[in-house]
Structure formats: C-alpha cells, structure tokens
Design a protein around this motif. Structure first.
Motif, PDB file in Angstrom:
ATOM      1  N   ASP A 230       2.044  58.036  11.498  1.00  0.00           N
ATOM      2  CA  ASP A 230       3.027  59.107  11.629  1.00  0.00           C
ATOM      3  C   ASP A 230       4.425  58.592  11.987  1.00  0.00           C
ATOM      4  OD1 ASP A 230       2.461  58.339  14.218  1.00  0.00           O
ATOM      5  OD2 ASP A 230       2.146  60.369  14.985  1.00  0.00           O
ATOM      6  N   ARG A 231       4.558  57.280  12.257  1.00  0.00           N
ATOM      7  CA  ARG A 231       5.882  56.749  12.568  1.00  0.00           C
ATOM      8  C   ARG A 231       6.191  55.465  11.804  1.00  0.00           C
ATOM      9  NH1 ARG A 231       5.511  54.163  18.630  1.00  0.00           N
ATOM     10  NH2 ARG A 231       7.672  53.648  18.131  1.00  0.00           N
ATOM     11  N   ARG A 232       5.327  55.101  10.862  1.00  0.00           N
ATOM     12  CA  ARG A 232       5.468  53.830  10.163  1.00  0.00           C
ATOM     13  C   ARG A 232       6.731  53.801   9.310  1.00  0.00           C
ATOM     14  NH1 ARG A 232       0.469  53.071   7.523  1.00  0.00           N
ATOM     15  NH2 ARG A 232      -0.193  51.953   9.405  1.00  0.00           N
ATOM     16  N   ARG A 233       7.448  52.669   9.386  1.00  0.00           N
ATOM     17  CA  ARG A 233       8.611  52.422   8.544  1.00  0.00           C
ATOM     18  C   ARG A 233       8.313  51.263   7.606  1.00  0.00           C
ATOM     19  NH1 ARG A 233      14.325  52.330  11.422  1.00  0.00           N
ATOM     20  NH2 ARG A 233      14.792  52.254   9.188  1.00  0.00           N
ATOM     21  N   SER A 234       8.939  51.263   6.463  1.00  0.00           N
ATOM     22  CA  SER A 234       8.707  50.211   5.480  1.00  0.00           C
ATOM     23  C   SER A 234       9.336  48.895   5.931  1.00  0.00           C
ATOM     24  CB  SER A 234       9.287  50.619   4.129  1.00  0.00           C
ATOM     25  OG  SER A 234       9.299  49.519   3.243  1.00  0.00           O
ATOM     26  N   ARG A 235       8.580  47.819   5.784  1.00  0.00           N
ATOM     27  CA  ARG A 235       9.126  46.488   6.074  1.00  0.00           C
ATOM     28  C   ARG A 235      10.187  46.087   5.059  1.00  0.00           C
ATOM     29  NH1 ARG A 235       3.078  44.217   6.998  1.00  0.00           N
ATOM     30  NH2 ARG A 235       2.855  45.558   5.168  1.00  0.00           N
ATOM     31  N   GLY A 236      10.254  46.800   3.942  1.00  0.00           N
ATOM     32  CA  GLY A 236      11.226  46.470   2.915  1.00  0.00           C
ATOM     33  C   GLY A 236      12.666  46.691   3.318  1.00  0.00           C
ATOM     34  N   ASP A 237      12.883  47.346   4.471  1.00  0.00           N
ATOM     35  CA  ASP A 237      14.253  47.516   4.920  1.00  0.00           C
ATOM     36  C   ASP A 237      14.707  46.336   5.779  1.00  0.00           C
ATOM     37  OD1 ASP A 237      15.673  49.118   7.524  1.00  0.00           O
ATOM     38  OD2 ASP A 237      13.636  48.532   7.878  1.00  0.00           O
ATOM     39  N   LEU A 238      13.772  45.454   6.174  1.00  0.00           N
ATOM     40  CA  LEU A 238      14.110  44.337   7.051  1.00  0.00           C
ATOM     41  C   LEU A 238      14.964  43.267   6.368  1.00  0.00           C
ATOM     42  CD1 LEU A 238      10.657  44.040   8.847  1.00  0.00           C
ATOM     43  CD2 LEU A 238      12.778  44.975   9.808  1.00  0.00           C
ATOM     44  N   PRO A 239      14.641  42.816   5.141  1.00  0.00           N
ATOM     45  CA  PRO A 239      15.541  41.853   4.494  1.00  0.00           C
ATOM     46  C   PRO A 239      16.949  42.414   4.274  1.00  0.00           C
ATOM     47  CG  PRO A 239      13.422  41.882   3.382  1.00  0.00           C
ATOM     48  CD  PRO A 239      13.429  43.043   4.327  1.00  0.00           C
ATOM     49  N   LEU A 240      17.051  43.705   4.001  1.00  0.00           N
ATOM     50  CA  LEU A 240      18.361  44.319   3.820  1.00  0.00           C
ATOM     51  C   LEU A 240      19.170  44.227   5.109  1.00  0.00           C
ATOM     52  CD1 LEU A 240      17.254  47.513   1.861  1.00  0.00           C
ATOM     53  CD2 LEU A 240      18.331  45.469   0.902  1.00  0.00           C
ATOM     54  N   ARG A 241      18.525  44.508   6.208  1.00  0.00           N
ATOM     55  CA  ARG A 241      19.204  44.463   7.503  1.00  0.00           C
ATOM     56  C   ARG A 241      19.693  43.047   7.812  1.00  0.00           C
ATOM     57  NH1 ARG A 241      19.389  46.659  12.834  1.00  0.00           N
ATOM     58  NH2 ARG A 241      18.696  48.643  11.993  1.00  0.00           N
ATOM     59  N   VAL A 242      18.825  42.054   7.633  1.00  0.00           N
ATOM     60  CA  VAL A 242      19.187  40.678   8.000  1.00  0.00           C
ATOM     61  C   VAL A 242      20.209  40.098   7.020  1.00  0.00           C
ATOM     62  CG1 VAL A 242      18.276  38.334   8.236  1.00  0.00           C
ATOM     63  CG2 VAL A 242      17.084  40.248   9.289  1.00  0.00           C
ATOM     64  N   ALA A 243      20.047  40.363   5.727  1.00  0.00           N
ATOM     65  CA  ALA A 243      21.029  39.870   4.755  1.00  0.00           C
ATOM     66  C   ALA A 243      22.405  40.481   5.008  1.00  0.00           C
ATOM     67  CB  ALA A 243      20.570  40.164   3.335  1.00  0.00           C
ATOM     68  N   ALA A 244      22.433  41.678   5.578  1.00  0.00           N
ATOM     69  CA  ALA A 244      23.703  42.341   5.895  1.00  0.00           C
ATOM     70  C   ALA A 244      24.276  41.892   7.232  1.00  0.00           C
ATOM     71  CB  ALA A 244      23.514  43.858   5.887  1.00  0.00           C
ATOM     72  N   GLY A 245      23.582  40.969   7.917  1.00  0.00           N
ATOM     73  CA  GLY A 245      24.112  40.417   9.162  1.00  0.00           C
ATOM     74  C   GLY A 245      23.474  40.937  10.414  1.00  0.00           C
ATOM     75  N   GLY A 246      22.443  41.774  10.281  1.00  0.00           N
ATOM     76  CA  GLY A 246      21.769  42.308  11.458  1.00  0.00           C
ATOM     77  C   GLY A 246      20.601  41.439  11.887  1.00  0.00           C
ATOM     78  N   ALA A 247      19.817  41.953  12.808  1.00  0.00           N
ATOM     79  CA  ALA A 247      18.627  41.267  13.308  1.00  0.00           C
ATOM     80  C   ALA A 247      17.605  42.330  13.683  1.00  0.00           C
ATOM     81  CB  ALA A 247      18.968  40.397  14.513  1.00  0.00           C
ATOM     82  N   PRO A 248      16.318  41.987  13.675  1.00  0.00           N
ATOM     83  CA  PRO A 248      15.298  42.991  13.957  1.00  0.00           C
ATOM     84  C   PRO A 248      15.077  43.278  15.436  1.00  0.00           C
ATOM     85  CG  PRO A 248      14.259  40.915  13.436  1.00  0.00           C
ATOM     86  CD  PRO A 248      15.734  40.712  13.249  1.00  0.00           C
ATOM     87  N   GLY A 249      15.688  42.502  16.316  1.00  0.00           N
ATOM     88  CA  GLY A 249      15.381  42.636  17.736  1.00  0.00           C
ATOM     89  C   GLY A 249      15.704  43.987  18.328  1.00  0.00           C
ATOM     90  N   ASP A 250      16.677  44.704  17.762  1.00  0.00           N
ATOM     91  CA  ASP A 250      17.060  45.997  18.322  1.00  0.00           C
ATOM     92  C   ASP A 250      16.385  47.165  17.610  1.00  0.00           C
ATOM     93  OD1 ASP A 250      18.379  45.614  15.954  1.00  0.00           O
ATOM     94  OD2 ASP A 250      20.327  46.347  16.652  1.00  0.00           O
ATOM     95  N   LEU A 251      15.390  46.880  16.786  1.00  0.00           N
ATOM     96  CA  LEU A 251      14.661  47.929  16.083  1.00  0.00           C
ATOM     97  C   LEU A 251      13.489  48.440  16.919  1.00  0.00           C
ATOM     98  CD1 LEU A 251      14.466  46.387  12.495  1.00  0.00           C
ATOM     99  CD2 LEU A 251      15.912  48.272  13.230  1.00  0.00           C
ATOM    100  N   ASP A 252      12.954  49.558  16.496  1.00  0.00           N
ATOM    101  CA  ASP A 252      11.713  50.076  17.070  1.00  0.00           C
ATOM    102  C   ASP A 252      10.562  49.340  16.401  1.00  0.00           C
ATOM    103  OD1 ASP A 252       9.659  51.582  18.164  1.00  0.00           O
ATOM    104  OD2 ASP A 252       9.980  53.303  16.832  1.00  0.00           O
TER     105      ASP A 252
END
Length: 253
Positions: A79-101
């Motif tokens: 009921d809260r699952r998000r796609s891992r496919g958004d993770l490369p987009l975030r990192v390639a755009a300069g972000g990091a996963p540490g501040d995600l849920d």
C-alpha cells in the motif's frame, strides 16, 4: 539477475566506465533511451512503461549517470510501495537516496558515477549503507558488490557466482576501453566480445546475457545493455536493445 560493471581509473583520460545489463521478463514493455521525463528534461535513459521510471539514467551536461539493481530482503508494504525506477533519475539529477522514505522501496543496489568516481547505495529492507568504489573493477549483481551476499545452495546464487567467476578474470585481463566522442561501440572492443555473450549459450549460467523460458510464453533474460563512459569534458553512451547482436549497437551520445 541484472549486472552492473564499474571501472574506475583516475589516471585514464576516461576515468569511469559503467556497463548496465538489464534482465527482465521480455514481455515487459519499455522504450529505448530518450528524454522521457518532462520534469527532468536533462536526463536520458530507457523508460519502463509499466512503472514509468528507468534502470539507467544519464545527465550529459553534468557528466553523471546512475543505475539500479534489485536487492534482497523484505519487500515494501504494497500500500506504500514506490518504484525503484525513480532512483536512477534522482541520482543522475544530482540527488541521493538518503533523504527518501526508504521503507517504501523494495531492496536495491544503486550506483552513481561521475568522472571523479563512483558511489554505491544499498537498501535491504531494514538498513541503508553507502560506500565509495575506489580505483579498480567492480561488478554488482543481485547479491551485492562482487557477490558479497552469496548464499550457498541457492539456484540464483549459483548463477551469479558462475557469472562473476567467469566474467571478472576475462575483463580484468583485457585492456581497459577508452571510448571517445565521435566513435561507436567498437571503441569498447576490449570488452565487447564478452558484452555480446562471450560465445556462451544464453542458457549457460556463466553468460552475461541469460535467456530462460520458465513456461511457454514466459521468457526472462537480458533485454538491453547500456555502455557509459565519463570524462571531465564528455560523456559517451552506447546502447543495444538486441543483446548479443553485434549490429544492434546505437550511439546515443
């Protein structure tokens, strides 16, 4: 059983190489690399049509790329699952996963690369780790960096172990590719034979390009290969949507 290969050599004119091998059910629809995300217009990558994300993204202007592989561990609540496919987009755009849920994501291994090095983030459903990948050859499969999460007795682990045992010495013994602007996939020639299957049958557990029919009409295997070379002043991005076919390479950048 996706595979990512990272080579870091600070002394090379092309300090970082990234190979992304995507394994998936062949019936899962996707689009070839393009600028598919209006909210991130700088990014290039193949787009998964089921979830809308990607397995590998490149920001040419920032000289940055990222790719994701499935990991192991408890899955996120449906009921809260998000796609891992958004993770490369975030990192390639300069972000990091540490501040995600992170508990909203199934386990993953995420690699971010740029000309000054490579970083890997891991999430196993309970804990998050981050590490830099230093100079050398690094191979990531679904049980971790260089198969460090190997479990004896598992069929999938046996395939990953065989792949690593075959692939690592072959790539390590070959000259390191140095793709340059204006070239084509032949610039990857020292590794290209292995990236095209190494002469192995696609049912061979050692091959980088597996293909297996679990039941009639349900075929799983390598659906694409991405080759990314990063230097301070350019990015090269080559792609094949027909793994194993030497004529199928396209230079995206």
């Amino acid at each position: 059983m996706c595979t990512a290969i990272v080579s870091v050599d600070p002394a090379s004119p092309v300090p970082v190489l990234l190979v992304g091998v995507r394994d998936e059910f062949l019936a899962r629809a996707w689009e070839p690399p393009g600028r598919h995300w209006p909210d991130r217009p700088r990014l290039l990558g193949g787009r998964d049509l089921q979830a809308g994300g990607t397995w590998l993204a490149v920001d040419p202007g920032a000289r940055r790329a990222a790719t994701v592989l499935n990991g192991r561990g408890p899955l996120a609540p449906a009921d809260r699952r998000r796609s891992r496919g958004d993770l490369p987009l975030r990192v390639a755009a300069g972000g990091a996963p540490g501040d995600l849920d992170l508990p909203a994501y199934d386990p993953f291994f995420l690699l971010g690369v740029q000309p000054d090095g490579a970083r890997m983030w891991s999430w196993d459903g309970a804990g998050h780790t981050e590490r830099d990948l230093g100079p050398g050859l690094h191979i990531v499969v679904n049980n971790g960096l260089n198969g460090e999460g190997h479990r004896e007795g598992g069929v999938e682990d046996a395939f990953m172990h065989a792949r690593l045992a075959h692939l690592r010495p072959v790539l390590a013994a070959a000259p390191r590719p140095e793709p340059r602007p204006g070239g084509d996939a032949r610039d990857w020639a020292p590794w290209l034979a292995e990236l095209e299957g190494g002469g192995l049958e696609r049912t061979d557990r050692r091959t980088l390009l597996p293909l297996h029919e679990f039941e009639p009409g349900r075929v799983w295997g390598t659906t694409s290969i991405s080759l990314v070379a990063l230097a301070p002043d350019f990015v090269r991005y080559d792609f094949s949507a027909r793994p194993g076919d030497p004529s199928a390479w396209t230079t995206i950048l």
